[in-house]
Scaffold this motif. Structure first.
Motif, PDB file in Angstrom:
ATOM      1  N   HIS A  26      -7.731  -3.491   2.686  1.00  0.00           N
ATOM      2  CA  HIS A  26      -6.439  -2.014   3.539  1.00  0.00           C
ATOM      3  C   HIS A  26      -7.748  -1.323   2.758  1.00  0.00           C
ATOM      4  N   HIS A  27      -7.250  -0.517   4.210  1.00  0.00           N
ATOM      5  CA  HIS A  27      -8.402   0.657   4.591  1.00  0.00           C
ATOM      6  C   HIS A  27      -8.073   2.147   4.962  1.00  0.00           C
ATOM      7  N   THR A  28      -7.762   2.841   4.461  1.00  0.00           N
ATOM      8  CA  THR A  28      -7.296   4.503   5.178  1.00  0.00           C
ATOM      9  C   THR A  28      -8.201   5.409   5.340  1.00  0.00           C
ATOM     10  N   ASP A  39       1.940   4.508   8.946  1.00  0.00           N
ATOM     11  CA  ASP A  39       1.144   5.905   8.576  1.00  0.00           C
ATOM     12  C   ASP A  39       1.702   6.532   7.568  1.00  0.00           C
ATOM     13  N   TYR A  40       0.522   6.866   6.971  1.00  0.00           N
ATOM     14  CA  TYR A  40       0.629   7.219   5.511  1.00  0.00           C
ATOM     15  C   TYR A  40       1.176   9.354   6.447  1.00  0.00           C
ATOM     16  N   ASN A  60      -4.361   3.572   8.785  1.00  0.00           N
ATOM     17  CA  ASN A  60      -4.544   2.357   7.781  1.00  0.00           C
ATOM     18  C   ASN A  60      -4.952   1.290   8.604  1.00  0.00           C
ATOM     19  N   SER A 117       0.964  -1.099  -0.116  1.00  0.00           N
ATOM     20  CA  SER A 117      -0.178   0.298   0.373  1.00  0.00           C
ATOM     21  C   SER A 117       1.183   0.975   0.380  1.00  0.00           C
ATOM     22  N   TYR A 158       0.934   4.731  -2.488  1.00  0.00           N
ATOM     23  CA  TYR A 158       0.113   5.727  -2.952  1.00  0.00           C
ATOM     24  C   TYR A 158       2.138   6.684  -2.507  1.00  0.00           C
ATOM     25  N   GLY A 191      -2.365  10.147   6.773  1.00  0.00           N
ATOM     26  CA  GLY A 191      -3.620   8.621   6.640  1.00  0.00           C
ATOM     27  C   GLY A 191      -3.308   7.488   7.749  1.00  0.00           C
TER      28      GLY A 191
END
Lengths: 270, 155
Positions: free
Chosen positions: A162-164, A140-141, A151, A120, A124, A149
């Motif tokens: 996988h959700h954000t 984390d993003y 996760n 992921s 991104y 972001g």
């Protein structure tokens, strides 16, 4: 749910469903159902949800994570979702992107938590190419050292999600509902919420982010758009999701237990 | 293969850390194993269930175990709980059918036992099994070791 997938002929099929302001509880129910009952790949994009709502992970404890008194006072809904990960307060300023895939959907990807998270991050990195200093940092993003972001994932025998939650914008007042979690990433360095997070809106327009995400999706998958109202006929109405809204009584019981605990600890220290 | 190697090397360089498991995992001779990486120790009609060393190694640090309820029925191959690691809840599947008679309450406060001692202190549930012949559907330690090697080789 049984539309044939074009396997071995070009990239795998990915169904894309776009919502605007879809209530987060319904979104999570939909995602859980698609993970557990569909055999296709799905990408859900939801541009904001309605009222501010707290969403905790599968192991989230309200006493440990929430300022329960203010949550009860202001009637903020609290959801415990089916995926792992931490707690977030979401509202119209949050953009949600979800990927639900069969294990074979991404070539060479081992269906375990770390490889999915890392994949992921690569996905991104393409979305945020040339924008800010994007990294996947301790799951984390971040832009630099500031998170935008969060996760969460869930893995079954044959599929994964996988959700954000992307913090496009946030209301500073809402952050007061969340306590500093015990399980915090090292790079947080004890910073409070406001020093730890940043707003995506300072980096790129909202529509550009969503368009760019779909564009990157199209490089890995054969994307087919599905209208939200076309989903109902695909879903089994009997499905019973584990994601649920905590009742007021449950939250009051947590508040009461915390009160008793703090008075007991006061007695022992006095 | 080329695309897999490319993916792995890009991932590793992007993250600047090793993302891979340690490449070997222990097995215990007298246990039976499911292809979903749970083990079972059968003594008469009593079965103790946990996840394997290979599973815990691939899952990463376990921070929560969702235990079944005592008295619940479980079926071979069906999910009976979940473990959480790296922001992910991963389903765990029962290798046998029967009734849950005991769960490892220690895991509520020390979920890391699943990593530290997968075959002993990290056990998850005990099941009273109805049909012991079901165990024949499972792998022995040699077959399971090969199964893990093959699974890792695919990625």
């Amino acid at each position: 749910m049984s539309a044939p997938q074009s396997r071995n002929i070009g990239p795998p099929l990915m169904n894309l469903v776009r919502f605007k302001g879809f209530p987060i509880l319904q979104q999570l129910h939909l995602e859980e159902q698609l993970l557990r009952t569909s055999s296709e790949n799905w990408c859900i994009v939801n541009d904001g949800t309605d009222d501010p709502t707290i969403v905790m992970g599968i192991s989230g404890g309200a006493a440990e994570l929430l300022d329960i008194k203010s949550v009860l006072r202001d009637g903020i809904p609290v959801i415990r979702r089916f995926t792992g990960g931490g707690t977030v307060i979401v509202d119209s300023g949050t953009v949600f992107v979800t990927l639900i895939c069969n294990k074979e959907a991404v070539t060479g990807l081992q269906p375990y938590p770390r490889p999915i998270m890392f994949w992921s991050g690569l996905f991104y990195a393409k979305v945020f190419h040339g924008i800010g200093d994007f990294h996947l940092r301790e799951n984390d993003y971040v832009f630099g050292t500031r998170k935008f972001g969060g996760n969460a994932q869930s893995i079954t025998k044959n599929r994964w999600i996988h959700h954000t939650s992307f913090l496009w914008d946030y209301d500073v007042r809402n952050m007061a509902y969340l306590k500093h979690p015990k399980r915090a990433p090292e790079y947080r360095l004890a910073r409070d919420h406001l020093e730890f997070v940043c707003r995506m809106k300072e980096y790129m327009p909202r529509a550009v982010f969503i368009d760019k995400t779909v564009e990157v999706l199209e490089t890995d998958f054969s994307v087919r758009s599905i209208e939200p109202n076309g989903l109902a006929s695909l879903l089994n109405t009997e499905f019973c999701p584990s994601t649920r809204l905590l009742t007021r009584q449950e939250l009051e019981a947590v508040a009461f237990a915390s009160q008793v605990e703090s008075s007991l600890s006061l007695e022992t220290t006095s | 293969m080329a695309s897999r190697l490319l993916w792995a090397s890009r991932a590793a360089s992007y993250l600047r850390i090793s993302v891979f498991n340690r490449g070997f995992a222990s097995v215990v001779k007298d246990l039976k194993y499911a292809d979903s990486h749970e083990w079972v120790k059968v003594e008469g009609t009593s079965a103790t269930v946990g996840i394997t060393d290979h599973a815990q190694d691939h899952l990463g640090d376990v921070v929560y175990v969702e235990l079944p309820e005592v008295g619940a029925s479980v079926s071979q191959g069906d999910s009976f709980g979940a473990v959480e690691s790296v922001k992910a809840s991963s389903d765990i599947y029962s290798p046998v059918s029967g009734k849950v008679v005991e769960v490892n309450e220690e895991l509520n406060t020390s979920p890391g036992l699943v990593n530290a001692s997968p075959y002993e202190n990290g056990w998850i549930m005990k099941v009273e099994i109805g049909n012991t012949s079901e165990v024949n559907n499972l792998m022995d330690s040699d077959k399971y070791s090969k199964f893990c090697e093959e699974e890792d080789a695919k990625h």
